[in-house]
Motif scaffolding. Structure first.
Motif, PDB file in Angstrom:
ATOM      1  N   ILE A  85     -71.561  22.995  15.428  1.00 41.13           N
ATOM      2  CA  ILE A  85     -71.115  24.110  16.121  1.00 41.13           C
ATOM      3  C   ILE A  85     -70.772  25.243  15.043  1.00 41.13           C
ATOM      4  O   ILE A  85     -71.046  26.206  15.078  1.00 41.13           O
ATOM      5  CB  ILE A  85     -70.431  24.210  17.567  1.00 41.13           C
ATOM      6  N   THR A  86     -69.558  24.739  14.479  1.00 41.50           N
ATOM      7  CA  THR A  86     -69.056  25.381  13.213  1.00 41.50           C
ATOM      8  C   THR A  86     -69.838  25.902  12.298  1.00 41.50           C
ATOM      9  O   THR A  86     -69.702  26.974  11.847  1.00 41.50           O
ATOM     10  CB  THR A  86     -67.720  24.916  12.737  1.00 41.50           C
ATOM     11  N   ASN A  87     -70.935  24.852  11.832  1.00 40.38           N
ATOM     12  CA  ASN A  87     -71.658  25.354  10.825  1.00 40.38           C
ATOM     13  C   ASN A  87     -72.760  25.876  11.127  1.00 40.38           C
ATOM     14  O   ASN A  87     -73.777  26.159  10.350  1.00 40.38           O
ATOM     15  CB  ASN A  87     -71.911  23.987  10.143  1.00 40.38           C
ATOM     16  N   GLY A  88     -72.876  26.230  12.396  1.00 46.96           N
ATOM     17  CA  GLY A  88     -74.366  26.975  12.855  1.00 46.96           C
ATOM     18  C   GLY A  88     -75.503  26.035  12.836  1.00 46.96           C
ATOM     19  O   GLY A  88     -76.668  26.488  12.753  1.00 46.96           O
ATOM     20  N   GLN A  89     -75.447  24.556  12.899  1.00 44.30           N
ATOM     21  CA  GLN A  89     -76.433  23.783  12.788  1.00 44.30           C
ATOM     22  C   GLN A  89     -76.913  23.377  14.314  1.00 44.30           C
ATOM     23  O   GLN A  89     -78.083  22.648  14.398  1.00 44.30           O
ATOM     24  CB  GLN A  89     -75.835  22.324  12.324  1.00 44.30           C
ATOM     25  N   ILE A  90     -76.417  23.780  15.292  1.00 39.72           N
ATOM     26  CA  ILE A  90     -76.860  23.355  16.599  1.00 39.72           C
ATOM     27  C   ILE A  90     -77.522  25.025  17.026  1.00 39.72           C
ATOM     28  O   ILE A  90     -77.024  26.060  17.187  1.00 39.72           O
ATOM     29  CB  ILE A  90     -75.859  23.267  17.697  1.00 39.72           C
ATOM     30  N   GLN A  91     -79.226  24.686  17.010  1.00 44.40           N
ATOM     31  CA  GLN A  91     -79.879  26.002  17.176  1.00 44.40           C
ATOM     32  C   GLN A  91     -79.887  26.143  18.813  1.00 44.40           C
ATOM     33  O   GLN A  91     -80.590  25.291  19.460  1.00 44.40           O
ATOM     34  CB  GLN A  91     -81.058  25.767  16.493  1.00 44.40           C
ATOM     35  N   LYS A  92     -79.816  27.321  19.237  1.00 42.19           N
ATOM     36  CA  LYS A  92     -79.793  27.761  20.782  1.00 42.19           C
ATOM     37  C   LYS A  92     -80.909  28.885  20.857  1.00 42.19           C
ATOM     38  O   LYS A  92     -80.757  29.719  20.339  1.00 42.19           O
ATOM     39  CB  LYS A  92     -78.325  28.051  21.424  1.00 42.19           C
ATOM     40  N   TYR A  93     -81.707  28.558  21.742  1.00 41.25           N
ATOM     41  CA  TYR A  93     -82.774  29.509  22.192  1.00 41.25           C
ATOM     42  C   TYR A  93     -82.639  29.790  23.764  1.00 41.25           C
ATOM     43  O   TYR A  93     -82.773  28.698  24.419  1.00 41.25           O
ATOM     44  CB  TYR A  93     -84.084  29.007  21.871  1.00 41.25           C
ATOM     45  N   TYR A  94     -83.099  31.190  23.933  1.00 34.98           N
ATOM     46  CA  TYR A  94     -82.944  31.566  25.319  1.00 34.98           C
ATOM     47  C   TYR A  94     -84.243  32.226  25.815  1.00 34.98           C
ATOM     48  O   TYR A  94     -85.011  33.076  24.869  1.00 34.98           O
ATOM     49  CB  TYR A  94     -81.742  32.404  25.420  1.00 34.98           C
ATOM     50  N   TYR A  95     -84.607  32.158  27.062  1.00 38.16           N
ATOM     51  CA  TYR A  95     -85.630  33.135  27.510  1.00 38.16           C
ATOM     52  C   TYR A  95     -84.821  34.143  28.579  1.00 38.16           C
ATOM     53  O   TYR A  95     -83.873  33.799  29.281  1.00 38.16           O
ATOM     54  CB  TYR A  95     -86.666  32.388  28.519  1.00 38.16           C
ATOM     55  N   THR A  96     -85.232  35.354  28.218  1.00 34.02           N
ATOM     56  CA  THR A  96     -84.676  36.460  29.173  1.00 34.02           C
ATOM     57  C   THR A  96     -85.643  37.132  29.703  1.00 34.02           C
ATOM     58  O   THR A  96     -86.686  37.428  29.101  1.00 34.02           O
ATOM     59  CB  THR A  96     -83.367  37.137  28.413  1.00 34.02           C
ATOM     60  N   VAL A  97     -85.514  37.965  30.739  1.00 31.44           N
ATOM     61  CA  VAL A  97     -86.354  38.944  31.470  1.00 31.44           C
ATOM     62  C   VAL A  97     -85.747  40.274  31.524  1.00 31.44           C
ATOM     63  O   VAL A  97     -84.578  40.279  32.021  1.00 31.44           O
ATOM     64  CB  VAL A  97     -86.772  38.749  32.755  1.00 31.44           C
ATOM     65  N   ILE A  98     -86.342  41.406  30.685  1.00 34.07           N
ATOM     66  CA  ILE A  98     -85.639  42.716  30.451  1.00 34.07           C
ATOM     67  C   ILE A  98     -86.318  43.593  31.390  1.00 34.07           C
ATOM     68  O   ILE A  98     -87.592  43.464  31.510  1.00 34.07           O
ATOM     69  CB  ILE A  98     -85.601  42.920  29.024  1.00 34.07           C
ATOM     70  N   TYR A  99     -85.754  44.873  31.244  1.00 32.54           N
ATOM     71  CA  TYR A  99     -86.359  45.779  31.914  1.00 32.54           C
ATOM     72  C   TYR A  99     -87.201  46.451  30.870  1.00 32.54           C
ATOM     73  O   TYR A  99     -86.682  46.830  29.815  1.00 32.54           O
ATOM     74  CB  TYR A  99     -85.348  46.821  32.516  1.00 32.54           C
TER      75      TYR A  99
END
Length: 252
Positions: A85-99
C-alpha cells in the motif's frame, strides 16, 4: 457474509463490501465488514471459540461505496500488504457512472485535496494550501447511454425524449485520499450519480429520476502480490448496483 468472500487462504481474505455497509466502525449495533469477517472466522474449527481471530484491515472503502477489499489473516501478511500500500503496489480499479459524457475519452486528473474535518468533505485547493495532499487518478470512458423515462410509453407519442446521458467510467486510483474520486470527478465536470455531497444539481436531479440513492462507485478490481508467495493476483467482480445494470446487460 460468506457469500461475499471472493477468495480465502491461510493468509488473506478478499471480500466484496456492499454499498451502505461500513468497512469498520465503532458505533454500537452498526454492521461493518471487519466485525462480520471476524465472526465468520471465529466459527472455524481452528478457533473453536477459544481465541479471537486476527484480521488486519489493509485499506478501506467509504460506506456508500461498494467493492473489493483485501484483509490479512496474519500479522506477517498485514505487514507485507501494508508495504505494498505504501509503495503503491496494490492497484485499485473502479467503475463509476457519471452524469453526461466526458469531453475526453481518457485522461488523468491531478489535484490537491484538503479534508475539512467539520464537514467531512474534501475540497480542491492550491498546492501550497496548508495540509493539502496530492491526488492523482486515471479515467477511461467505457460506454455512454441515454437515460429514458421508464414509466411512460413514449412510442405512443411518436418520439422518444430522454432525461439525459450517463456514462460508465473506469478509474485507476493512483493515490488514496479522502473522497478522492468523488471530489476530483465532480471538480472536472464529471459528477457521480447518487452523490449528494459532491454532485451537481443536474446529476442530483438525474439521480432522483433514476432512483439512484447510493453513490455509483464500485471498486471492481484489485491487483497485488500475494504477501507470502509473491504470486501476482488479480480479483474482479462486476458491480451489483441497479444503476450499473444497463451498462453490463448487453456486455461492455
Amino acid at each position: 457474509m460468506q457469500r461475499n468472500i471472493i477468495f480465502e487462504d491461510r493468509h488473506i481474505i478478499i471480500a466484496y463490501k456492499p454499498a451502505g455497509i461500513a468497512t469498520q466502525t465503532a458505533r454500537v449495533g452498526q454492521q461493518d465488514m471487519v466485525s462480520e469477517l471476524k465472526n465468520y472466522l471465529a466459527k472455524k474449527p481452528e478457533y473453536n471459540g477459544k481465541k479471537e481471530p486476527y484480521l488486519g484491515l489493509v485499506h478501506r472503502l467509504d460506506q456508500p461505496v461498494s467493492g473489493l477489499l483485501v484483509f490479512s489473516k496474519t500479522r506477517q501478511a498485514s505487514r507485507a500488504l501494508g508495504r505494498q500500500i505504501t509503495n503503491g503496489q496494490i492497484q485499485k480499479y473502479y467503475y463509476t457512472v457519471i452524469y453526461g459524457k466526458p469531453e475526453r475519452e481518457q485522461g488523468s486528473l491531478t489535484d490537491y485535496l484538503y479534508k475539512d474535518p467539520k464537514t467531512n468533505r474534501s475540497m480542491i485547493v492550491k498546492e501550497d494550501f496548508p495540509q493539502a495532499k496530492k491526488a492523482v487518478l486515471d479515467f477511461k470512458l467505457i460506454k455512454t447511454l441515454f437515460v429514458f423515462e421508464e414509466s411512460i410509453d413514449w412510442e405512443d407519442f411518436g418520439t422518444v425524449p430522454h432525461l439525459g446521458e450517463a456514462s460508465l467510467i473506469e478509474i485507476k486510483l493512483l493515490t488514496g485520499r479522502h473522497h478522492q474520486i468523488r471530489a476530483q470527478m465532480s471538480h472536472a465536470g464529471m459528477p457521480l450519480l447518487g452523490d449528494t455531497k459532491y454532485g451537481s444539481e443536474s446529476s442530483k436531479e438525474l439521480s432522483r429520476k433514476t432512483g439512484c440513492k447510493s453513490v455509483a462507485l464500485c471498486a471492481y478490481k484489485l491487483t497485488f502480490s500475494h504477501p507470502v508467495s509473491g504470486k501476482n493476483l488479480t480479483f474482479e467482480k462486476q458491480p451489483e448496483g441497479e444503476i450499473f445494470f444497463p451498462f453490463f446487460s448487453s456486455g461492455i
